[in-house]
Design a protein around this motif. Structure first.
Motif, PDB file in Angstrom:
ATOM      1  N   GLU A 100      41.897  41.536  43.644  1.00  0.00           N
ATOM      2  CA  GLU A 100      43.092  40.642  43.454  1.00  0.00           C
ATOM      3  C   GLU A 100      42.853  39.949  41.939  1.00  0.00           C
ATOM      4  OE1 GLU A 100      42.589  37.441  46.292  1.00  0.00           O
ATOM      5  OE2 GLU A 100      40.657  37.095  45.648  1.00  0.00           O
ATOM      6  N   ALA A 101      43.395  39.377  41.115  1.00  0.00           N
ATOM      7  CA  ALA A 101      43.342  38.684  39.737  1.00  0.00           C
ATOM      8  C   ALA A 101      42.903  37.477  40.072  1.00  0.00           C
ATOM      9  CB  ALA A 101      44.609  38.723  38.800  1.00  0.00           C
ATOM     10  N   GLY A 132      34.718  38.944  47.998  1.00  0.00           N
ATOM     11  CA  GLY A 132      35.070  38.600  46.492  1.00  0.00           C
ATOM     12  C   GLY A 132      34.400  39.393  45.805  1.00  0.00           C
ATOM     13  N   ALA A 133      33.385  39.931  45.820  1.00  0.00           N
ATOM     14  CA  ALA A 133      32.966  41.185  44.758  1.00  0.00           C
ATOM     15  C   ALA A 133      33.537  41.685  44.067  1.00  0.00           C
ATOM     16  CB  ALA A 133      32.369  42.683  45.942  1.00  0.00           C
ATOM     17  N   PHE A 134      32.862  41.373  42.931  1.00  0.00           N
ATOM     18  CA  PHE A 134      33.409  42.065  41.338  1.00  0.00           C
ATOM     19  C   PHE A 134      33.229  42.988  41.138  1.00  0.00           C
ATOM     20  CE2 PHE A 134      30.709  38.222  39.847  1.00  0.00           C
ATOM     21  CZ  PHE A 134      31.530  37.391  40.546  1.00  0.00           C
ATOM     22  N   VAL A 135      34.749  43.891  41.219  1.00  0.00           N
ATOM     23  CA  VAL A 135      34.971  45.069  41.113  1.00  0.00           C
ATOM     24  C   VAL A 135      35.129  45.276  39.512  1.00  0.00           C
ATOM     25  CG1 VAL A 135      36.996  47.054  41.194  1.00  0.00           C
ATOM     26  CG2 VAL A 135      35.710  45.523  43.175  1.00  0.00           C
ATOM     27  N   THR A 187      38.610  45.848  32.779  1.00  0.00           N
ATOM     28  CA  THR A 187      39.534  44.929  33.938  1.00  0.00           C
ATOM     29  C   THR A 187      38.203  44.350  35.287  1.00  0.00           C
ATOM     30  OG1 THR A 187      41.508  45.911  33.152  1.00  0.00           O
ATOM     31  CG2 THR A 187      41.184  44.341  35.486  1.00  0.00           C
ATOM     32  N   VAL A 188      38.541  43.413  35.360  1.00  0.00           N
ATOM     33  CA  VAL A 188      36.711  42.757  36.471  1.00  0.00           C
ATOM     34  C   VAL A 188      38.352  42.347  37.161  1.00  0.00           C
ATOM     35  CG1 VAL A 188      35.250  41.064  37.241  1.00  0.00           C
ATOM     36  CG2 VAL A 188      36.084  42.110  34.243  1.00  0.00           C
ATOM     37  N   GLN A 212      47.205  50.163  41.926  1.00  0.00           N
ATOM     38  CA  GLN A 212      47.401  50.358  43.448  1.00  0.00           C
ATOM     39  C   GLN A 212      46.517  49.735  44.469  1.00  0.00           C
ATOM     40  OE1 GLN A 212      46.675  54.253  42.679  1.00  0.00           O
ATOM     41  NE2 GLN A 212      49.125  54.756  42.683  1.00  0.00           N
ATOM     42  N   LEU A 213      45.499  49.405  44.000  1.00  0.00           N
ATOM     43  CA  LEU A 213      44.329  48.236  44.491  1.00  0.00           C
ATOM     44  C   LEU A 213      44.950  47.100  45.267  1.00  0.00           C
ATOM     45  CD1 LEU A 213      41.344  49.971  42.809  1.00  0.00           C
ATOM     46  CD2 LEU A 213      41.805  49.674  45.697  1.00  0.00           C
ATOM     47  N   ARG A 214      45.785  46.411  43.877  1.00  0.00           N
ATOM     48  CA  ARG A 214      46.368  45.450  44.028  1.00  0.00           C
ATOM     49  C   ARG A 214      47.548  45.264  44.760  1.00  0.00           C
ATOM     50  NH1 ARG A 214      48.184  42.971  39.917  1.00  0.00           N
ATOM     51  NH2 ARG A 214      48.091  43.991  37.995  1.00  0.00           N
TER      52      ARG A 214
END
Length: 237
Positions: free
Chosen positions: A216-217, A189-192, A232-233, A208-210
């Motif tokens: 995830e969004a 759940g960390a913010f990226v 983008t978060v 690509q990460l999603r």
């Protein structure tokens, strides 16, 4: 740092005397490091100032980046450990540290003028590193080097780091590899935060990460965040 600032709004913080004093001192430290080397007083761009803006500290903050600055305060107040790739002049880290007096930070920067058109990051970034360490003792760790080397080594050495806020603001084409390298040192759940998401390589990495279900969004409104084109978060799955 007055702990009561953690409960203030973004506007309270950014208009506080404590913020003005710290910002002025950091800017003067950067400017002085460049003047002593007979270099123009300019930085690469960040959350506050335009890219390579001469005498940046005499100009107002970039208006377009106001949503990014507000989001940074919100994210810092919901986090315990920030890992930032691309510290530059230290302004985003300063904002996070002052927004949350309990936050601890790790910053990585190559500290090298990889592009001859850049401002002299090899001069002012080490000066900013030293300033951050002196002004926030025990709360800041700064590391000089290539993130693609430093990030996996950091994760290997600190498997329980508990990173819950990752700010990617270095090279535009390395975000995917940086997240994968640090994933094991991050909390679920960390913010990226992908900075410069208006750049195509950044958008590609984020998609690509999603796609591979690493990030995830999530509902930005519910989290008190502002959607914008400049960063983008996402959250770590």
């Amino acid at each position: 740092m007055d702990n009561s600032l953690k409960d203030d709004t973004y506007d309270d913080l950014i208009h506080s005397q404590a913020w003005r004093d710290k910002l002025a001192d950091l800017n003067e430290t950067i400017a002085d490091s460049l003047r002593r080397q007979d270099e123009p007083v300019r930085m690469n761009g960040n959350l506050f100032y335009r890219h390579k803006q001469v005498d940046f500290f005499t100009h107002p903050f970039v208006p377009d980046f106001e949503p990014k600055r507000r989001n940074f305060v919100t994210l810092a107040r919901r986090s315990t450990k920030l890992f930032e790739i691309g510290v530059n002049g230290g302004h985003s880290m300063l904002l996070a540290l002052m927004a949350n007096p309990d936050l601890r930070c790790v910053g990585v920067d190559v500290c090298a003028q990889l592009d001859p058109s850049w401002a002299r990051v090899d001069i002012y970034v080490p000066a900013a590193f030293a300033w951050l360490g002196a002004n926030f003792p025990g709360r800041v760790e700064t590391i000089t080097g290539n993130s693609l080397v430093i990030a996996p080594q950091y994760a290997l050495d600190h498997p329980d780091a508990g990173i819950d806020f990752l700010h990617l603001d270095g090279a535009k084409d390395t975000h995917l590899r940086e997240v994968l390298a640090l994933r094991d040192a991050m909390r679920p759940g960390a913010f990226v935060v992908h900075d410069d998401s208006n750049a195509r390589p950044v958008r590609r990495s984020e998609r690509q990460l999603r796609r591979i279900r690493i990030t995830e969004a999530f509902d930005l409104d519910e989290a008190g965040l502002i959607e914008n084109r400049w960063h983008t978060v996402r959250r770590l799955v």
